[in-house]
Design a protein around this motif. Structure first.
Motif, PDB file in Angstrom:
ATOM      1  N   UNK A 251       9.163  34.712  55.398  1.00 20.58           N
ATOM      2  CA  UNK A 251       8.144  34.320  56.359  1.00 20.58           C
ATOM      3  C   UNK A 251       8.661  34.555  57.768  1.00 20.58           C
ATOM      4  N   UNK A 252       7.710  34.598  58.726  1.00 18.57           N
ATOM      5  CA  UNK A 252       8.099  34.886  60.098  1.00 18.57           C
ATOM      6  C   UNK A 252       9.067  33.891  60.679  1.00 18.57           C
ATOM      7  N   UNK A 253       8.975  32.627  60.253  1.00 23.94           N
ATOM      8  CA  UNK A 253       9.884  31.612  60.783  1.00 23.94           C
ATOM      9  C   UNK A 253      11.162  31.478  59.960  1.00 23.94           C
ATOM     10  N   UNK A 254      11.291  32.256  58.878  1.00 29.19           N
ATOM     11  CA  UNK A 254      12.505  32.226  58.066  1.00 29.19           C
ATOM     12  C   UNK A 254      12.629  31.032  57.151  1.00 29.19           C
ATOM     13  N   UNK A 255      11.583  30.194  57.052  1.00 32.45           N
ATOM     14  CA  UNK A 255      11.676  28.993  56.220  1.00 32.45           C
ATOM     15  C   UNK A 255      11.658  29.324  54.732  1.00 32.45           C
ATOM     16  N   UNK A 256      11.019  30.438  54.377  1.00 34.08           N
ATOM     17  CA  UNK A 256      10.950  30.857  52.980  1.00 34.08           C
ATOM     18  C   UNK A 256      11.413  32.302  52.867  1.00 34.08           C
ATOM     19  N   UNK A 257      12.193  32.597  51.829  1.00 28.70           N
ATOM     20  CA  UNK A 257      12.637  33.972  51.610  1.00 28.70           C
ATOM     21  C   UNK A 257      12.951  34.182  50.142  1.00 28.70           C
ATOM     22  N   UNK A 258      12.919  35.441  49.741  1.00 24.92           N
ATOM     23  CA  UNK A 258      13.261  35.822  48.377  1.00 24.92           C
ATOM     24  C   UNK A 258      13.875  37.211  48.416  1.00 24.92           C
ATOM     25  N   UNK A 259      15.113  37.321  47.948  1.00 18.94           N
ATOM     26  CA  UNK A 259      15.815  38.607  47.886  1.00 18.94           C
ATOM     27  C   UNK A 259      16.064  38.959  46.429  1.00 18.94           C
ATOM     28  N   UNK A 260      15.688  40.152  46.046  1.00 15.69           N
ATOM     29  CA  UNK A 260      15.927  40.610  44.683  1.00 15.69           C
ATOM     30  C   UNK A 260      17.350  41.144  44.596  1.00 15.69           C
ATOM     31  N   UNK A 261      18.110  40.660  43.607  1.00 16.42           N
ATOM     32  CA  UNK A 261      19.503  41.058  43.435  1.00 16.42           C
ATOM     33  C   UNK A 261      19.665  41.824  42.131  1.00 16.42           C
ATOM     34  N   UNK A 262      20.516  42.832  42.152  1.00 14.89           N
ATOM     35  CA  UNK A 262      20.814  43.595  40.952  1.00 14.89           C
ATOM     36  C   UNK A 262      22.283  43.951  40.883  1.00 14.89           C
ATOM     37  N   UNK A 263      22.871  43.890  39.687  1.00 22.18           N
ATOM     38  CA  UNK A 263      24.282  44.192  39.481  1.00 22.18           C
ATOM     39  C   UNK A 263      24.420  45.052  38.227  1.00 22.18           C
ATOM     40  N   UNK A 264      25.104  46.168  38.351  1.00 23.60           N
ATOM     41  CA  UNK A 264      25.354  47.004  37.175  1.00 23.60           C
ATOM     42  C   UNK A 264      26.776  47.539  37.250  1.00 23.60           C
ATOM     43  N   UNK A 265      27.546  47.301  36.186  1.00 24.49           N
ATOM     44  CA  UNK A 265      28.918  47.798  36.093  1.00 24.49           C
ATOM     45  C   UNK A 265      29.133  48.401  34.707  1.00 24.49           C
ATOM     46  N   UNK A 266      29.665  49.605  34.672  1.00 23.97           N
ATOM     47  CA  UNK A 266      29.973  50.272  33.405  1.00 23.97           C
ATOM     48  C   UNK A 266      31.438  50.689  33.423  1.00 23.97           C
ATOM     49  N   UNK A 267      32.148  50.417  32.328  1.00 18.40           N
ATOM     50  CA  UNK A 267      33.572  50.737  32.213  1.00 18.40           C
ATOM     51  C   UNK A 267      33.807  51.754  31.109  1.00 18.40           C
ATOM     52  N   UNK A 268      34.780  52.620  31.330  1.00 19.87           N
ATOM     53  CA  UNK A 268      35.266  53.528  30.297  1.00 19.87           C
ATOM     54  C   UNK A 268      36.784  53.383  30.249  1.00 19.87           C
ATOM     55  N   UNK A 269      37.361  53.426  29.038  1.00 15.78           N
ATOM     56  CA  UNK A 269      38.800  53.188  28.923  1.00 15.78           C
ATOM     57  C   UNK A 269      39.409  53.972  27.772  1.00 15.78           C
ATOM     58  N   UNK A 270      40.706  54.234  27.930  1.00 12.10           N
ATOM     59  CA  UNK A 270      41.513  54.816  26.856  1.00 12.10           C
ATOM     60  C   UNK A 270      42.751  53.940  26.677  1.00 12.10           C
ATOM     61  N   UNK A 271      42.962  53.493  25.438  1.00 10.86           N
ATOM     62  CA  UNK A 271      44.114  52.654  25.107  1.00 10.86           C
ATOM     63  C   UNK A 271      45.186  53.532  24.470  1.00 10.86           C
ATOM     64  N   UNK A 272      46.314  53.630  25.139  1.00 10.44           N
ATOM     65  CA  UNK A 272      47.411  54.480  24.676  1.00 10.44           C
ATOM     66  C   UNK A 272      48.472  53.586  24.028  1.00 10.44           C
ATOM     67  N   UNK A 273      48.524  53.587  22.694  1.00  9.29           N
ATOM     68  CA  UNK A 273      49.457  52.753  21.953  1.00  9.29           C
ATOM     69  C   UNK A 273      49.973  53.533  20.743  1.00  9.29           C
TER      70      UNK A 273
END
Length: 509
Positions: free
Chosen positions: A84-106
């Motif tokens: 809102x113009x006075x900043x009393x109300x707000x809503x922010x859409x949040x998104x998080x994406x993390x992808x991992x790739x790995x090689x286990x050397x044993x």
């Protein structure tokens, strides 16, 4: 109210005053009939002016209300925000994406009868997997939510996790809380990860390595962690930060009686200058009453209330745990942590030490003690500094001064990282080849050397690559501690040494 409307209103009032003054002066020099006519005319003009002033007030109030209720939309750093113009109300859409790739050397896997490498106690799948940890790709986090303000004094946050975490878990609530911010002390209630340490104070999108140091991650899960039922307070000043909370179970955990825990943290910046600072702090994580594993029948001495400490080798592409205390029937647990951090321009260092004590329930056996520590450092080659704020009392990722743009020759921010961590879950472990004494816990000791590079293309997209050298020293307790028929002889080495290579892609708004 605009400047023009204010000036117009003042002019009307001034004009009315002049008319009244002039009319009064004229009435003194005119005949009675002329004076009465002039006064009547002036009164009519005054009424007209008063009506115009009232109309102007109504229009001004209407414009002010319209400005307050007007909705603005912004896209700062790719994050849609409505307010809102006075900043009393707000809503922010949040998104998080993390992808991992790995090689286990044993070293190559052998039969369970001769290859003694093992994972968690009582878990046949992990005992089998740790001999050949799975290379591949994993969605670490996929979250979507909204955060904002209500009536100015309240903040809220609701984020849903669609799964991941190394084992492709089912979706769950990551956080859902409401906070009153109208006082110097902020009060927050709901389900959320209350900060448990210096490592936990940095956002998971801005930590130095893809995963927290092993001991910090384990301590975080005792009375904190994502989706934990919590009511807490936050307060900070120019150079200090304090937070405390009372916690219960996580949203995905159902027990006979919920766990009762507490988290507290205090930090201070004793030294600070132009482009540099020193952070010191202390934290405590308490399990006051562990969750009960069954009905609390007095005749049987009460229900078992198990606590368990275990962790992965600071990566979750394969979910197997290499160190594990197994279940400890406990009355309570106390973890005390000491924090240190320092930053000078584009270089920073951070370290913590944790001491963990478990009090057994209704037992004559000695109470076990464990400990762990880590030290890590980062150097941003492109000159940007990590961001430190006393509001969070943590070091967060640097923000690129020039976002990646090949046409302009900009490469974003590039950071080199190093860490060494130790986590000792042994208690009275004894020498190799021996049977454990009464009360001994052979959870294992894990040491990890990590080297990495983080590339922040912009404030939303980042890539990271890391190498880990993992050393696990762990003795078998014998018997059927792992899985019946697959437990190595007492005192046999069930740990291992291995190297892990990993890459992470991250998109956050």
């Amino acid at each position: 109210m605009t400047v023009a409307k204010t000036a117009f209103r003042a002019a009307l009032i001034a004009g009315a005053s002049l008319l009244i003054t002039a009319g009064a002066a004229s009435a003194q020099t005119s005949s009675p009939d002329d004076a009465a006519a002039r006064i009547a005319a002036l009164e009519a003009q005054l009424q007209a002016l008063q009506k115009q002033v009232s109309d102007l007030k109504a229009a001004t109030t209407k414009d002010a209300k319209a400005a307050q209720s007007a909705t603005t939309v912004s896209m700062a750093n790719g994050r849609p925000t409505f307010s809102t113009g006075d900043g009393a109300f707000s809503a922010s859409i949040r998104g998080f994406f993390q992808a991992d790739a790995a090689r286990y050397d044993q070293r190559p896997a052998g039969p369970l009868a001769t290859d003694f490498r093992r994972g968690s106690f009582g878990d046949a799948t992990e005992n089998d997997r740790v001999r050949d940890l799975s290379d591949g790709v994993n969605v670490r986090r996929a979250r979507l939510g909204v955060e904002g303000k209500v009536f100015g004094a309240f903040d809220y946050n609701m984020v849903y996790d669609f799964g991941g975490s190394g084992t492709e878990e089912a979706g769950k609530i990551s956080s859902a809380w409401l906070q009153y911010s109208g006082l110097p002390v902020k009060v927050r209630a709901g389900f959320y990860p209350h900060p448990t340490s210096l490592e936990d104070a940095a956002s998971f999108t801005g930590s130095l390595f893809p995963e927290r140091a092993s001991v910090a991650e384990t301590v975080r899960g005792l009375a904190g962690g994502d989706g934990r039922a919590t009511i807490g307070v936050f307060h900070s000043g120019e150079r200090w930060n304090f937070s405390a909370a009372v916690t219960g179970n996580t949203v995905t955990t159902q027990t006979f009686d919920e766990q009762l825990g507490a988290v507290g943290r205090f930090s201070v910046v004793p030294f600070k200058g132009d482009g540099w600072l020193v952070h010191t702090g202390v934290n405590t994580n308490l399990v006051i009453h562990p969750a009960k594993g069954g009905p609390d029948v007095a005749a049987t001495g009460g229900a078992i209330s198990n606590l368990r400490l275990r962790d992965r080798p600071e990566l979750r592409v394969d979910g197997a745990r290499l160190i594990d205390t197994g279940n400890i029937d406990a009355d309570s647990l106390t973890a005390i942590g000491l924090e240190f951090g320092a930053m000078r321009k584009n270089v920073f260092v951070q370290a913590e030490y944790f001491d963990i004590k478990v009090k057994r329930r209704s037992s004559t056996l000695p109470d076990p003690k464990f400990n762990g520590w880590y030290v890590q450092a980062g150097w941003t080659l492109t000159g940007e500094a990590r961001r430190y704020s006393t509001a969070t009392a943590g070091f967060d990722a640097p923000r690129p001064a020039k976002p990646f743009d090949l046409k302009k020759g900009n490469w974003g921010a590039i950071e080199l990282a190093a860490r060494y961590s130790n986590f000792d879950l042994d208690y009275l472990a004894g020498p190799a080849g021996s049977s454990p004494v009464a009360g001994a816990i052979r959870g294992g000791e894990q040491n990890i050397l990590s080297l990495g590079v983080n590339w922040y293309l912009n404030s939303v997209v980042s890539l990271s690559a890391a190498y880990r050298n993992v050393e696990v020293d762990r003795l078998s307790p014998g018997g059927t501690a792992f899985v019946a028929g697959s437990t190595p002889p007492a005192g046999a080495q069930v740990g291992q040494d291995l190297d892990i290579w990993s890459v992470r892609t991250q998109y956050v708004f």
